[in-house]
Design a protein around this motif. Sequence first.
Motif, PDB file in Angstrom:
ATOM      1  N   GLY A 191     120.515 124.855  55.128  1.00  0.00           N
ATOM      2  CA  GLY A 191     120.142 126.264  55.212  1.00  0.00           C
ATOM      3  C   GLY A 191     118.957 126.483  56.132  1.00  0.00           C
ATOM      4  N   LYS A 192     117.963 125.612  56.033  1.00  0.00           N
ATOM      5  CA  LYS A 192     116.793 125.719  56.910  1.00  0.00           C
ATOM      6  C   LYS A 192     117.175 125.475  58.366  1.00  0.00           C
ATOM      7  CE  LYS A 192     113.455 124.499  53.346  1.00  0.00           C
ATOM      8  NZ  LYS A 192     112.551 123.495  52.825  1.00  0.00           N
ATOM      9  N   GLU A 193     118.047 124.492  58.600  1.00  0.00           N
ATOM     10  CA  GLU A 193     118.482 124.206  59.963  1.00  0.00           C
ATOM     11  C   GLU A 193     119.289 125.367  60.540  1.00  0.00           C
ATOM     12  OE1 GLU A 193     120.578 120.497  59.750  1.00  0.00           O
ATOM     13  OE2 GLU A 193     118.756 119.331  59.458  1.00  0.00           O
ATOM     14  N   MET A 194     120.156 125.965  59.721  1.00  0.00           N
ATOM     15  CA  MET A 194     120.946 127.108  60.181  1.00  0.00           C
ATOM     16  C   MET A 194     120.048 128.306  60.477  1.00  0.00           C
ATOM     17  SD  MET A 194     124.288 126.737  57.710  1.00  0.00           S
ATOM     18  CE  MET A 194     124.887 128.365  58.072  1.00  0.00           C
ATOM     19  N   GLU A 195     119.042 128.520  59.635  1.00  0.00           N
ATOM     20  CA  GLU A 195     118.110 129.626  59.868  1.00  0.00           C
ATOM     21  C   GLU A 195     117.345 129.426  61.170  1.00  0.00           C
ATOM     22  OE1 GLU A 195     114.410 131.947  57.644  1.00  0.00           O
ATOM     23  OE2 GLU A 195     115.218 130.110  56.779  1.00  0.00           O
ATOM     24  N   ALA A 196     116.882 128.208  61.424  1.00  0.00           N
ATOM     25  CA  ALA A 196     116.151 127.920  62.659  1.00  0.00           C
ATOM     26  C   ALA A 196     117.049 128.127  63.878  1.00  0.00           C
ATOM     27  CB  ALA A 196     115.604 126.492  62.632  1.00  0.00           C
ATOM     28  N   ALA A 197     118.309 127.682  63.794  1.00  0.00           N
ATOM     29  CA  ALA A 197     119.241 127.861  64.909  1.00  0.00           C
ATOM     30  C   ALA A 197     119.538 129.341  65.141  1.00  0.00           C
ATOM     31  CB  ALA A 197     120.536 127.098  64.642  1.00  0.00           C
ATOM     32  N   ALA A 198     119.717 130.086  64.061  1.00  0.00           N
ATOM     33  CA  ALA A 198     119.989 131.526  64.198  1.00  0.00           C
ATOM     34  C   ALA A 198     118.789 132.247  64.798  1.00  0.00           C
ATOM     35  CB  ALA A 198     120.341 132.123  62.836  1.00  0.00           C
ATOM     36  N   ASN A 199     117.588 131.897  64.354  1.00  0.00           N
ATOM     37  CA  ASN A 199     116.375 132.511  64.907  1.00  0.00           C
ATOM     38  C   ASN A 199     116.223 132.202  66.391  1.00  0.00           C
ATOM     39  OD1 ASN A 199     115.562 133.802  62.560  1.00  0.00           O
ATOM     40  ND2 ASN A 199     114.317 132.084  61.869  1.00  0.00           N
ATOM     41  N   ALA A 200     116.509 130.963  66.773  1.00  0.00           N
ATOM     42  CA  ALA A 200     116.419 130.590  68.188  1.00  0.00           C
ATOM     43  C   ALA A 200     117.448 131.366  69.011  1.00  0.00           C
ATOM     44  CB  ALA A 200     116.636 129.090  68.344  1.00  0.00           C
ATOM     45  N   PHE A 201     118.644 131.505  68.484  1.00  0.00           N
ATOM     46  CA  PHE A 201     119.692 132.249  69.186  1.00  0.00           C
ATOM     47  C   PHE A 201     119.293 133.714  69.348  1.00  0.00           C
ATOM     48  CE2 PHE A 201     123.516 134.916  69.053  1.00  0.00           C
ATOM     49  CZ  PHE A 201     124.163 134.446  70.183  1.00  0.00           C
ATOM     50  N   ILE A 202     118.797 134.315  68.261  1.00  0.00           N
ATOM     51  CA  ILE A 202     118.398 135.726  68.315  1.00  0.00           C
ATOM     52  C   ILE A 202     117.251 135.909  69.300  1.00  0.00           C
ATOM     53  CG2 ILE A 202     117.308 137.574  66.973  1.00  0.00           C
ATOM     54  CD1 ILE A 202     119.066 136.654  64.618  1.00  0.00           C
ATOM     55  N   ARG A 203     116.287 134.991  69.292  1.00  0.00           N
ATOM     56  CA  ARG A 203     115.165 135.061  70.223  1.00  0.00           C
ATOM     57  C   ARG A 203     115.662 135.032  71.669  1.00  0.00           C
ATOM     58  NH1 ARG A 203     112.774 130.613  68.804  1.00  0.00           N
ATOM     59  NH2 ARG A 203     112.632 131.025  66.605  1.00  0.00           N
ATOM     60  N   ASP A 204     116.614 134.161  71.945  1.00  0.00           N
ATOM     61  CA  ASP A 204     117.162 134.056  73.301  1.00  0.00           C
ATOM     62  C   ASP A 204     117.917 135.312  73.697  1.00  0.00           C
ATOM     63  OD1 ASP A 204     116.102 131.546  73.507  1.00  0.00           O
ATOM     64  OD2 ASP A 204     117.988 130.488  73.081  1.00  0.00           O
ATOM     65  N   VAL A 205     118.637 135.930  72.767  1.00  0.00           N
ATOM     66  CA  VAL A 205     119.425 137.119  73.060  1.00  0.00           C
ATOM     67  C   VAL A 205     118.524 138.333  73.241  1.00  0.00           C
ATOM     68  CG1 VAL A 205     121.102 138.745  72.078  1.00  0.00           C
ATOM     69  CG2 VAL A 205     121.509 136.287  71.924  1.00  0.00           C
ATOM     70  N   VAL A 206     117.490 138.480  72.438  1.00  0.00           N
ATOM     71  CA  VAL A 206     116.632 139.658  72.450  1.00  0.00           C
ATOM     72  C   VAL A 206     115.661 139.648  73.617  1.00  0.00           C
ATOM     73  CG1 VAL A 206     114.829 140.868  71.163  1.00  0.00           C
ATOM     74  CG2 VAL A 206     116.859 140.030  69.976  1.00  0.00           C
TER      75      VAL A 206
END
Length: 103
Positions: A72-87
């Motif tokens: 869950g922590k790894e998925m959250e970190a990956a999602a945050n990184a993806f969102i940061r890159d998109v935004v």
Amino acid sequence: MTEDLRVLSSGLEALLKGFADAETISDDDVLEISGKHARTVIKTLRYLKRHAILMEHEMAIHRQHENSQIMGKEMEAAANAFIRDVVQDPEGRVVTVDFGRRQ
């Protein structure tokens, strides 16, 4: 689980004490056990086996829970990184929304 370990270890200790005299006999000596005592040993071993299985299941559940927390922590970190890159705008521009309040 600590109490479970004590039940398991104390049960095994009791079995060992029951066969303590067998440690000193020679390889050629014969060890006889009555049917009653054999059934007691079998019954105790079955109980300890069942207890060990339940402990293994409990440990597996704890491990799965720990693994799911890590995932869950790894998925959250990956999602945050993806969102940061998109935004983030690569040119550094900041986009603001104008709802018609400014004149």
